[in-house]
Design a protein around this motif. Structure first.
Motif, PDB file in Angstrom:
ATOM      1  N   LEU A 168      35.860  34.445  39.469  1.00 31.90           N
ATOM      2  CA  LEU A 168      35.976  33.352  40.636  1.00 31.90           C
ATOM      3  C   LEU A 168      37.444  32.794  40.563  1.00 31.90           C
ATOM      4  O   LEU A 168      37.654  32.002  39.499  1.00 31.90           O
ATOM      5  CB  LEU A 168      35.059  32.253  40.636  1.00 31.90           C
ATOM      6  N   ALA A 169      38.409  33.156  41.142  1.00 27.69           N
ATOM      7  CA  ALA A 169      39.779  32.492  41.332  1.00 27.69           C
ATOM      8  C   ALA A 169      40.154  32.691  39.679  1.00 27.69           C
ATOM      9  O   ALA A 169      40.683  31.675  39.190  1.00 27.69           O
ATOM     10  CB  ALA A 169      39.578  30.986  41.583  1.00 27.69           C
ATOM     11  N   THR A 170      40.226  33.799  39.209  1.00 29.99           N
ATOM     12  CA  THR A 170      40.523  34.370  37.737  1.00 29.99           C
ATOM     13  C   THR A 170      39.401  33.692  36.694  1.00 29.99           C
ATOM     14  O   THR A 170      39.661  34.063  35.482  1.00 29.99           O
ATOM     15  CB  THR A 170      41.955  33.636  37.402  1.00 29.99           C
ATOM     16  N   ALA A 171      38.648  32.751  36.909  1.00 26.84           N
ATOM     17  CA  ALA A 171      37.654  32.390  35.887  1.00 26.84           C
ATOM     18  C   ALA A 171      36.420  33.231  35.640  1.00 26.84           C
ATOM     19  O   ALA A 171      36.092  33.618  36.949  1.00 26.84           O
ATOM     20  CB  ALA A 171      37.533  30.932  36.102  1.00 26.84           C
ATOM     21  N   ASN A 172      35.985  33.554  34.594  1.00 24.48           N
ATOM     22  CA  ASN A 172      34.980  34.443  34.457  1.00 24.48           C
ATOM     23  C   ASN A 172      33.808  33.708  34.523  1.00 24.48           C
ATOM     24  O   ASN A 172      33.356  32.865  33.846  1.00 24.48           O
ATOM     25  CB  ASN A 172      34.948  34.949  32.852  1.00 24.48           C
ATOM     26  N   ALA A 173      32.927  34.195  35.584  1.00 26.19           N
ATOM     27  CA  ALA A 173      31.591  33.448  35.734  1.00 26.19           C
ATOM     28  C   ALA A 173      30.271  34.182  34.974  1.00 26.19           C
ATOM     29  O   ALA A 173      30.605  35.360  34.615  1.00 26.19           O
ATOM     30  CB  ALA A 173      31.051  33.616  37.340  1.00 26.19           C
ATOM     31  N   SER A 194      41.439  21.938  41.285  1.00 22.76           N
ATOM     32  CA  SER A 194      41.039  22.427  42.540  1.00 22.76           C
ATOM     33  C   SER A 194      42.052  23.567  42.937  1.00 22.76           C
ATOM     34  O   SER A 194      43.161  23.508  42.855  1.00 22.76           O
ATOM     35  CB  SER A 194      41.127  21.317  43.322  1.00 22.76           C
ATOM     36  N   VAL A 195      41.380  24.595  43.016  1.00 19.25           N
ATOM     37  CA  VAL A 195      42.270  26.092  43.423  1.00 19.25           C
ATOM     38  C   VAL A 195      41.455  27.102  44.229  1.00 19.25           C
ATOM     39  O   VAL A 195      40.125  27.150  44.068  1.00 19.25           O
ATOM     40  CB  VAL A 195      42.770  26.459  42.129  1.00 19.25           C
ATOM     41  N   THR A 196      41.862  27.576  45.124  1.00 18.81           N
ATOM     42  CA  THR A 196      41.571  28.778  45.731  1.00 18.81           C
ATOM     43  C   THR A 196      42.123  30.163  45.125  1.00 18.81           C
ATOM     44  O   THR A 196      43.218  30.411  44.927  1.00 18.81           O
ATOM     45  CB  THR A 196      41.799  28.708  47.220  1.00 18.81           C
ATOM     46  N   GLY A 197      41.258  31.263  45.260  1.00 16.05           N
ATOM     47  CA  GLY A 197      41.605  32.619  44.602  1.00 16.05           C
ATOM     48  C   GLY A 197      40.515  33.435  44.887  1.00 16.05           C
ATOM     49  O   GLY A 197      39.643  33.351  45.518  1.00 16.05           O
ATOM     50  N   ASP A 198      40.932  34.607  44.463  1.00 15.41           N
ATOM     51  CA  ASP A 198      40.142  35.854  44.794  1.00 15.41           C
ATOM     52  C   ASP A 198      38.695  35.935  44.061  1.00 15.41           C
ATOM     53  O   ASP A 198      38.309  35.476  42.948  1.00 15.41           O
ATOM     54  CB  ASP A 198      40.890  37.235  44.528  1.00 15.41           C
ATOM     55  N   VAL A 199      37.813  36.612  44.573  1.00 10.95           N
ATOM     56  CA  VAL A 199      36.445  36.943  43.766  1.00 10.95           C
ATOM     57  C   VAL A 199      36.667  38.398  43.794  1.00 10.95           C
ATOM     58  O   VAL A 199      36.867  39.200  44.366  1.00 10.95           O
ATOM     59  CB  VAL A 199      35.188  36.605  44.945  1.00 10.95           C
ATOM     60  N   VAL A 200      36.541  38.634  42.259  1.00  9.65           N
ATOM     61  CA  VAL A 200      36.803  40.262  41.850  1.00  9.65           C
ATOM     62  C   VAL A 200      35.514  40.578  40.954  1.00  9.65           C
ATOM     63  O   VAL A 200      34.950  39.899  40.319  1.00  9.65           O
ATOM     64  CB  VAL A 200      37.862  40.182  40.900  1.00  9.65           C
ATOM     65  N   VAL A 201      34.833  41.618  41.412  1.00 13.25           N
ATOM     66  CA  VAL A 201      33.597  42.229  41.136  1.00 13.25           C
ATOM     67  C   VAL A 201      34.323  43.616  40.136  1.00 13.25           C
ATOM     68  O   VAL A 201      34.637  44.445  40.612  1.00 13.25           O
ATOM     69  CB  VAL A 201      32.555  42.669  41.809  1.00 13.25           C
ATOM     70  N   VAL A 202      33.878  43.680  38.727  1.00  9.20           N
ATOM     71  CA  VAL A 202      34.290  44.550  37.990  1.00  9.20           C
ATOM     72  C   VAL A 202      32.964  44.996  37.378  1.00  9.20           C
ATOM     73  O   VAL A 202      32.033  44.736  36.939  1.00  9.20           O
ATOM     74  CB  VAL A 202      34.840  44.305  36.685  1.00  9.20           C
ATOM     75  N   SER A 203      32.945  46.531  37.501  1.00 11.40           N
ATOM     76  CA  SER A 203      31.701  47.279  37.067  1.00 11.40           C
ATOM     77  C   SER A 203      31.843  47.866  35.728  1.00 11.40           C
ATOM     78  O   SER A 203      32.858  47.685  35.042  1.00 11.40           O
ATOM     79  CB  SER A 203      31.549  48.666  38.007  1.00 11.40           C
ATOM     80  N   ASP A 204      30.835  48.645  35.098  1.00 10.81           N
ATOM     81  CA  ASP A 204      30.736  49.046  33.616  1.00 10.81           C
ATOM     82  C   ASP A 204      31.867  50.329  33.620  1.00 10.81           C
ATOM     83  O   ASP A 204      32.118  50.615  32.505  1.00 10.81           O
ATOM     84  CB  ASP A 204      29.527  49.512  33.337  1.00 10.81           C
ATOM     85  N   THR A 205      32.224  50.947  34.719  1.00 11.27           N
ATOM     86  CA  THR A 205      33.557  51.717  34.738  1.00 11.27           C
ATOM     87  C   THR A 205      34.717  51.247  34.810  1.00 11.27           C
ATOM     88  O   THR A 205      35.616  51.969  34.576  1.00 11.27           O
ATOM     89  CB  THR A 205      33.202  52.842  35.835  1.00 11.27           C
TER      90      THR A 205
END
Length: 244
Positions: A168-173, A194-205
């Motif tokens: 979430l905005a580069t932070a590991n959730a 306070s910051v806005t950023g990307d949501v990135v979903v990374v899979s096991d591959t």
């Protein structure tokens, strides 16, 4: 022949079986220059396996085989369906790459390895780009440490079997149990700003699905006062502060 002069000639080797032999240059006058046993054809490279054989952006793909360097010192480039992959490690028998962005629809195509010498090894129809994963909703789309965030989408695992990391905005959730390849629930970490950023979903591959600027960390709340600060059961108290 690529280029030629009286002191240098650059050529591209034709297809041949493994063998040693002479290098022969013939001028336009018919004059011949020969280097006895000056060239050896090595056994052509061969791809034994591509694993996984499908994926999307970011998927870590391992290519195994023999002679992948084509007699040279390194594998210089790898393309999956014509798209340049990032080489993470390489040897004559194994190459690991990260897939680049793929086409908008599921597509099957070649895996091509090119050595530093220009020699190429091709595995026809060796990799399938899956349709890119999508994030449809991030709910809520803002919060602070401890917020439970639900991410809904399609093909979030990118051909893998599970989601391994969510940023979430580069932070590991923290990923909660019960998350699937179409819905992931996470708990927001403490970002401290306070910051806005990307949501990135990374899979096991290693595949990645991204929603640009889909999450905002809000500033930490603060309590400035509790009035009254003491009392028995039933006492009505007022809690004041900022961003509570």
């Amino acid at each position: 022949i690529n280029t030629e002069s009286d002191t240098s000639v650059v050529v591209v080797a034709a297809s041949a079986t493994a063998q040693a032999g002479d290098v022969v240059l013939t001028a336009d006058t018919g004059a011949i220059v020969r280097d006895l046993n000056g060239w050896t054809y090595v056994t052509a490279g061969d791809v034994a396996a591509v694993s996984p054989a499908s994926g999307q952006t970011g998927t870590k793909v391992t290519i195994t085989g023999t002679g992948l360097r084509g007699g040279a010192t390194a594998v210089a480039t790898v393309t999956l369906l014509g798209r340049s992959a990032t080489i993470e490690s390489e040897s004559d028998t194994s190459v690991v790459v990260a897939a680049a962005d793929g086409p908008v629809a599921e597509t099957l195509g070649d895996v091509v390895l090119v050595a530093s010498s220009g020699a190429s090894t091709v595995e026809q129809d060796g990799f399938t780009y899956l349709a890119p994963g999508q994030i449809f909703a991030v709910n809520p789309n803002s919060g602070r440490v401890g917020a439970r965030v639900t991410i809904v989408g399609s093909t979030l695992c990118g051909g893998g079997v599970s989601v391994q990391t969510v940023l979430l905005a580069t932070a590991n959730a923290t990923i909660e149990s019960g998350s699937t390849c179409s819905q992931v629930i996470v708990v927001a970490p403490d970002f401290g700003a306070s910051v806005t950023g990307d949501v990135v979903v990374v899979s096991d591959t290693g595949s990645r699905v991204t929603a640009s600027n889909a999450w905002t960390f809000v500033s930490a709340g603060s309590i400035s006062g509790v009035t009254p600060s003491a009392g028995p059961a039933g006492t009505k108290g007022t809690i004041s502060g900022a961003d509570i």
